[in-house]
Design a protein around this motif. Structure first.
Motif, PDB file in Angstrom:
ATOM      1  N   SER A 112       0.859  -1.190   0.000  1.00 15.21           N
ATOM      2  CA  SER A 112       0.000   0.000   0.000  1.00 15.21           C
ATOM      3  C   SER A 112       0.894   1.238   0.000  1.00 15.21           C
ATOM      4  CB  SER A 112      -0.951  -0.004   1.183  1.00 15.21           C
ATOM      5  OG  SER A 112      -0.271  -0.326   2.346  1.00 15.21           O
ATOM      6  N   SER A 113       0.338   2.329  -0.546  1.00 11.92           N
ATOM      7  CA  SER A 113       1.245   3.412  -0.903  1.00 11.92           C
ATOM      8  C   SER A 113       0.846   4.774  -0.340  1.00 11.92           C
ATOM      9  CB  SER A 113       1.335   3.498  -2.419  1.00 11.92           C
ATOM     10  OG  SER A 113       0.046   3.763  -2.917  1.00 11.92           O
ATOM     11  N   ILE A 114       1.814   5.694  -0.419  1.00 10.44           N
ATOM     12  CA  ILE A 114       1.616   7.081   0.002  1.00 10.44           C
ATOM     13  C   ILE A 114       1.675   7.947  -1.252  1.00 10.44           C
ATOM     14  CG2 ILE A 114       2.524   8.963   1.430  1.00 10.44           C
ATOM     15  CD1 ILE A 114       4.029   6.759   3.044  1.00 10.44           C
ATOM     16  N   PRO A 115       0.531   8.456  -1.708  1.00  9.01           N
ATOM     17  CA  PRO A 115       0.561   9.270  -2.929  1.00  9.01           C
ATOM     18  C   PRO A 115       1.209  10.622  -2.663  1.00  9.01           C
ATOM     19  CG  PRO A 115      -1.634   9.276  -1.992  1.00  9.01           C
ATOM     20  CD  PRO A 115      -0.812   8.341  -1.147  1.00  9.01           C
ATOM     21  N   GLU A 116       1.735  11.257  -3.710  1.00 12.12           N
ATOM     22  CA  GLU A 116       2.376  12.557  -3.493  1.00 12.12           C
ATOM     23  C   GLU A 116       1.364  13.610  -3.052  1.00 12.12           C
ATOM     24  OE1 GLU A 116       1.993  15.458  -5.404  1.00 12.12           O
ATOM     25  OE2 GLU A 116       0.715  14.551  -6.921  1.00 12.12           O
ATOM     26  N   ILE A 117       0.070  13.425  -3.382  1.00 18.67           N
ATOM     27  CA  ILE A 117      -0.909  14.442  -2.955  1.00 18.67           C
ATOM     28  C   ILE A 117      -1.049  14.490  -1.436  1.00 18.67           C
ATOM     29  CG2 ILE A 117      -2.410  14.803  -4.974  1.00 18.67           C
ATOM     30  CD1 ILE A 117      -4.264  12.658  -3.702  1.00 18.67           C
ATOM     31  N   ALA A 118      -0.708  13.394  -0.750  1.00 21.84           N
ATOM     32  CA  ALA A 118      -0.767  13.400   0.714  1.00 21.84           C
ATOM     33  C   ALA A 118       0.163  14.478   1.260  1.00 21.84           C
ATOM     34  CB  ALA A 118      -0.377  12.038   1.268  1.00 21.84           C
ATOM     35  N   GLU A 119       1.259  14.698   0.570  1.00 25.04           N
ATOM     36  CA  GLU A 119       2.215  15.728   0.977  1.00 25.04           C
ATOM     37  C   GLU A 119       1.757  17.102   0.478  1.00 25.04           C
ATOM     38  OE1 GLU A 119       6.489  14.870   0.614  1.00 25.04           O
ATOM     39  OE2 GLU A 119       6.585  16.549  -0.771  1.00 25.04           O
ATOM     40  N   ARG A 120       1.343  17.126  -0.788  1.00 21.81           N
ATOM     41  CA  ARG A 120       1.017  18.413  -1.424  1.00 21.81           C
ATOM     42  C   ARG A 120      -0.167  19.091  -0.744  1.00 21.81           C
ATOM     43  NH1 ARG A 120      -1.287  19.077  -7.074  1.00 21.81           N
ATOM     44  NH2 ARG A 120      -1.043  16.834  -7.187  1.00 21.81           N
ATOM     45  N   ILE A 121      -1.182  18.296  -0.403  1.00 24.13           N
ATOM     46  CA  ILE A 121      -2.400  18.877   0.158  1.00 24.13           C
ATOM     47  C   ILE A 121      -2.105  19.525   1.514  1.00 24.13           C
ATOM     48  CG2 ILE A 121      -3.462  17.021   1.541  1.00 24.13           C
ATOM     49  CD1 ILE A 121      -5.913  17.381  -0.406  1.00 24.13           C
ATOM     50  N   LEU A 122      -1.192  18.909   2.249  1.00 29.71           N
ATOM     51  CA  LEU A 122      -0.847  19.480   3.553  1.00 29.71           C
ATOM     52  C   LEU A 122      -0.020  20.754   3.420  1.00 29.71           C
ATOM     53  CD1 LEU A 122      -1.480  17.564   6.297  1.00 29.71           C
ATOM     54  CD2 LEU A 122       0.482  19.008   6.748  1.00 29.71           C
ATOM     55  N   ILE A 123       0.886  20.734   2.450  1.00 30.76           N
ATOM     56  CA  ILE A 123       1.694  21.937   2.214  1.00 30.76           C
ATOM     57  C   ILE A 123       0.778  23.079   1.782  1.00 30.76           C
ATOM     58  CG2 ILE A 123       3.478  22.933   0.729  1.00 30.76           C
ATOM     59  CD1 ILE A 123       4.794  20.191   0.620  1.00 30.76           C
ATOM     60  N   GLU A 124      -0.149  22.773   0.874  1.00 27.98           N
ATOM     61  CA  GLU A 124      -1.097  23.793   0.402  1.00 27.98           C
ATOM     62  C   GLU A 124      -1.914  24.349   1.578  1.00 27.98           C
ATOM     63  OE1 GLU A 124      -1.622  25.090  -2.640  1.00 27.98           O
ATOM     64  OE2 GLU A 124      -1.548  23.561  -4.204  1.00 27.98           O
ATOM     65  N   ARG A 125      -2.376  23.458   2.426  1.00 24.97           N
ATOM     66  CA  ARG A 125      -3.169  23.896   3.579  1.00 24.97           C
ATOM     67  C   ARG A 125      -2.367  24.831   4.473  1.00 24.97           C
ATOM     68  NH1 ARG A 125      -3.865  20.200   8.713  1.00 24.97           N
ATOM     69  NH2 ARG A 125      -1.849  21.203   9.083  1.00 24.97           N
ATOM     70  N   ASP A 126      -1.175  24.393   4.838  1.00 28.18           N
ATOM     71  CA  ASP A 126      -0.357  25.186   5.758  1.00 28.18           C
ATOM     72  C   ASP A 126       0.020  26.534   5.155  1.00 28.18           C
ATOM     73  OD1 ASP A 126      -0.534  23.250   7.615  1.00 28.18           O
ATOM     74  OD2 ASP A 126       1.609  22.752   7.694  1.00 28.18           O
ATOM     75  N   LEU A 127       0.333  26.531   3.874  1.00 31.24           N
ATOM     76  CA  LEU A 127       0.746  27.789   3.256  1.00 31.24           C
ATOM     77  C   LEU A 127      -0.432  28.741   3.097  1.00 31.24           C
ATOM     78  CD1 LEU A 127       3.399  26.518   0.684  1.00 31.24           C
ATOM     79  CD2 LEU A 127       3.770  27.447   2.962  1.00 31.24           C
ATOM     80  N   THR A 128      -1.624  28.173   2.963  1.00 28.79           N
ATOM     81  CA  THR A 128      -2.824  29.019   2.942  1.00 28.79           C
ATOM     82  C   THR A 128      -3.028  29.654   4.317  1.00 28.79           C
ATOM     83  OG1 THR A 128      -3.775  27.532   1.317  1.00 28.79           O
ATOM     84  CG2 THR A 128      -5.284  29.059   2.379  1.00 28.79           C
ATOM     85  N   LEU A 129      -2.882  28.862   5.348  1.00 27.32           N
ATOM     86  CA  LEU A 129      -2.989  29.400   6.710  1.00 27.32           C
ATOM     87  C   LEU A 129      -1.915  30.460   6.951  1.00 27.32           C
ATOM     88  CD1 LEU A 129      -3.563  26.097   8.732  1.00 27.32           C
ATOM     89  CD2 LEU A 129      -5.223  27.926   8.430  1.00 27.32           C
ATOM     90  N   LEU A 130      -0.743  30.190   6.419  1.00 27.40           N
ATOM     91  CA  LEU A 130       0.397  31.079   6.640  1.00 27.40           C
ATOM     92  C   LEU A 130       0.182  32.459   6.004  1.00 27.40           C
ATOM     93  CD1 LEU A 130       3.237  30.800   7.985  1.00 27.40           C
ATOM     94  CD2 LEU A 130       4.143  30.351   5.718  1.00 27.40           C
ATOM     95  N   GLU A 131      -0.593  32.490   4.939  1.00 24.60           N
ATOM     96  CA  GLU A 131      -0.888  33.786   4.318  1.00 24.60           C
ATOM     97  C   GLU A 131      -1.598  34.700   5.298  1.00 24.60           C
ATOM     98  OE1 GLU A 131      -2.838  33.790   0.470  1.00 24.60           O
ATOM     99  OE2 GLU A 131      -1.622  32.067  -0.134  1.00 24.60           O
ATOM    100  N   LYS A 132      -2.402  34.095   6.156  1.00 23.03           N
ATOM    101  CA  LYS A 132      -3.170  34.876   7.132  1.00 23.03           C
ATOM    102  C   LYS A 132      -2.334  35.173   8.384  1.00 23.03           C
ATOM    103  CE  LYS A 132      -8.072  34.809   8.410  1.00 23.03           C
ATOM    104  NZ  LYS A 132      -8.035  35.835   9.328  1.00 23.03           N
ATOM    105  N   VAL A 133      -1.616  34.174   8.848  1.00 23.69           N
ATOM    106  CA  VAL A 133      -0.815  34.323  10.068  1.00 23.69           C
ATOM    107  C   VAL A 133       0.647  34.097   9.715  1.00 23.69           C
ATOM    108  CG1 VAL A 133      -0.501  33.589  12.439  1.00 23.69           C
ATOM    109  CG2 VAL A 133      -2.722  33.299  11.352  1.00 23.69           C
ATOM    110  N   LYS A 134       1.386  35.159   9.625  1.00 21.81           N
ATOM    111  CA  LYS A 134       2.769  35.021   9.161  1.00 21.81           C
ATOM    112  C   LYS A 134       3.719  34.686  10.301  1.00 21.81           C
ATOM    113  CE  LYS A 134       2.029  37.735   5.079  1.00 21.81           C
ATOM    114  NZ  LYS A 134       0.542  37.760   5.233  1.00 21.81           N
ATOM    115  N   CYS A 135       3.994  33.406  10.448  1.00 25.68           N
ATOM    116  CA  CYS A 135       4.957  32.981  11.472  1.00 25.68           C
ATOM    117  C   CYS A 135       6.170  32.357  10.773  1.00 25.68           C
ATOM    118  CB  CYS A 135       4.315  31.983  12.436  1.00 25.68           C
ATOM    119  SG  CYS A 135       3.956  30.396  11.703  1.00 25.68           S
ATOM    120  N   ARG A 136       7.177  31.982  11.562  1.00 27.90           N
ATOM    121  CA  ARG A 136       8.356  31.319  10.978  1.00 27.90           C
ATOM    122  C   ARG A 136       7.986  29.861  10.729  1.00 27.90           C
ATOM    123  NH1 ARG A 136      12.547  31.802  15.412  1.00 27.90           N
ATOM    124  NH2 ARG A 136      13.985  30.838  13.947  1.00 27.90           N
ATOM    125  N   TYR A 137       7.854  29.503   9.459  1.00 29.10           N
ATOM    126  CA  TYR A 137       7.355  28.170   9.115  1.00 29.10           C
ATOM    127  C   TYR A 137       8.324  27.464   8.165  1.00 29.10           C
ATOM    128  CZ  TYR A 137       4.344  24.596   7.048  1.00 29.10           C
ATOM    129  OH  TYR A 137       3.835  23.403   6.597  1.00 29.10           O
TER     130      TYR A 137
END
Lengths: 109, 428
Positions: free
Chosen positions: B209-234
């Motif tokens: 069973s596998s780990i698709p690359e979207i598992a990584e991408r979706i989380l990065i997208e989420r965090d970077l969207t949050l980061l646009e609102k709250v600019k912390c050291r990420y």
């Protein structure tokens, strides 16, 4: 916050600069189901009113709090009871009178 | 300590934009007194012992941002003493340790213990991380402010990911207020459920069973969207796919953050897993060759900031199991530099880019005065013969755990000496 005309600070010492009155509010623990805070002790360290933070306000600044207080969380117990600085007891006492007056006015209308 | 003089070295110090042939002087207190082409036989005292490096390289001591140490709880895998010996043999003089220990590094009292052990048993600079959430459970935040005051350098759940976006946004808020560095291991648990290797032909052939690359991408997208609102050291701990690189390229135009990549993902791909080689069971998993090339290009383009070893010592009993049961991760701190130099020897990257992502870039992200050869700074450095050929043999490895992902690999380039605070602590 800006739209309400409020200046918000995350550094309490900066926010307290030149204040006449410092009004603390109760940390509403009962509404804090999902981790707003890491711990009470950290909240006290950063956002609790302590003598060293109060030094940044005016020297004759008054301390207020609508009660009931969480001592050692939002306010240091010595400051809460300091009769020279704290008007918390008076505030709470008068608060009852003000509420009574409001109720009377609204009920008679 | 006597003064030490080195001449005829190729000195690379990206922090100070030095890339020249010259010398280096370490003073009596173990600090760098002079560095660069000005230091040569013409202006050195004749009677002193001068070491001619004959063209060998001097790099600042490496700063490895992702290292697992077994203390406390898993001392049989790695302790501070064995970690520092292993690190020194690879030219690493500063490490950022992950909080995935037993007990977890999530409160002030355990940080005291950790710092004491680090100080007494370690020869290198230890910069410990604490967890983002208590007991790495992903529910309640730890005391960022108090922990940071105790000397915690950054916050991460290490091998775990914050799944709850609401909690993540609160974490970012706190981090912003307190100026903390947050490091995320990007993986969506639902998409990566039970996964072991990259989704694709290899996973299908092996029936894993596998780990698709979207598992990584979706989380990065989420965090970077949050980061646009709250600019912390990420900081994104490790990228593993071409798509992730595309995402960060686009997002870097909008919001400020940093990212890293494991040397494993830069040097290997999913084909190396062969017939269920559990020593290549890694997180994030090895992906396609296209992904590897995109990651190398990401470093070249300055999109990816740091290379890490993702050093995760595991005993053989935890590794020599069926693929699904085997522990994840590989030991790698000793081979980090040599394996990185492979990218120089095969013309993938400039030497300066490699050294930058192993020294000055991580130091800048961490806001520490390491990974440079600045005058007056501690002489943390390594002398490297970048052409010396050698073969990785697990019984020659110094780390307590021998789970290298590159057993029998032929490498070019070896650390000859490593100095910490001016003291020679490793000699080949």
């Amino acid at each position: 916050m800006k739209k309400f005309g409020v200046n918000a600070f995350t550094d309490m010492k900066k926010g307290l600069k030149d204040c006449d009155i410092v009004m603390m509010l109760r940390l509403q623990n009962e509404r804090m189901s999902s981790s707003y805070l890491s711990s009470n002790r950290e909240y006290y360290e950063y956002y609790g009113l302590t003598p060293d933070k109060l030094e940044h306000a005016k020297s004759d600044a008054l301390i207020m709090h609508p009660g009931p207080m969480n001592r050692g969380i939002e306010i240091d117990t010595i400051l809460a009871d300091d009769i020279n600085k704290s008007v918390i007891k008076e505030q709470v006492e008068l608060g009852v009178a003000v509420r009574m007056a409001c109720l009377k006015i609204f009920c008679l209308k | 300590m006597k003064k030490q003089y080195f001449i005829n070295a190729n000195i690379i110090d990206p922090h100070n934009s030095i890339n020249e042939v010259g010398g280096l002087i370490i003073d009596e207190s173990g600090k760098i007194e002079a560095v660069g082409k000005k230091v040569n036989t013409n202006n050195l005292p004749i009677r002193e012992k001068i070491i001619d490096l004959k063209g060998k390289y001097i790099f600042p001591g490496l700063v490895d941002m992702r290292v697992f140490v077994g203390e406390p709880g898993y001392e049989y895998k790695e302790n501070f003493r064995t970690l520092s010996e292993a690190a020194l043999s690879g030219g690493v003089t500063s490490v950022v340790t992950m909080p995935n220990t037993d007990p977890v590094i999530d409160n002030v009292s355990i940080v005291d213990f950790l710092k004491r052990r680090g100080r007494d048993k370690s020869k290198i600079n230890i910069f410990p991380c604490a967890s983002l959430t208590k007991n790495i459970e992903g529910t309640n935040m730890t005391e960022f402010g108090l922990l940071q005051n105790k000397g915690i350098i950054a916050f991460t759940d290490g091998i775990k990911t914050i799944q709850n976006p609401r909690l993540m946004s609160r974490i970012m808020n706190s981090a912003k207020d307190l100026g903390c560095l947050i490091m995320q291991h990007a993986e969506d648990y639902e998409l990566a459920k039970n996964g072991m290797i990259n989704s694709g032909i290899i996973a299908t052939k092996l029936g894993l069973s596998s780990i698709p690359e979207i598992a990584e991408r979706i989380l990065i997208e989420r965090d970077l969207t949050l980061l646009e609102k709250v600019k912390c050291r990420y900081h994104i701990s490790q990228l593993s796919s071409q798509k992730s690189v595309e995402v960060i390229k686009y997002r870097k135009k909008v919001v400020k953050f940093t990212s890293g990549v494991s040397i494993n993902n830069l040097s290997l791909n999913e084909n190396d897993i062969g017939d269920f080689r559990t020593f290549l069971k890694l997180s994030p998993p090895l992906r396609r060759e296209e992904d590897r090339i995109a990651l190398v290009q990401g470093l070249k383009d300055g999109l990816i900031d740091v290379i890490v070893s993702d050093h995760k010592p595991e005993d053989e009993e935890s590794k020599r199991l069926t693929f699904s049961q085997a522990a994840t991760g590989a030991s790698g701190i000793e081979t980090l530099l040599s394996l990185s130099l492979e990218l120089y020897h095969n013309d993938s990257l400039k030497l300066e880019t490699i050294i930058k992502s192993l020294t000055s870039n991580p130091a800048k992200i961490l806001k520490i005065d390491k990974g440079n050869l600045s005058i007056g700074n501690d002489a943390d450095l390594c002398i490297v013969d970048i052409d010396k050929p050698w073969i990785v043999k697990k019984d020659k490895l110094i780390s307590k755990s021998k789970n290298t992902s590159i057993e029998d690999k032929k490498l070019q380039g070896k650390v000859i000496n490593t100095f910490v605070k001016g003291k020679e602590l490793f000699k080949l």
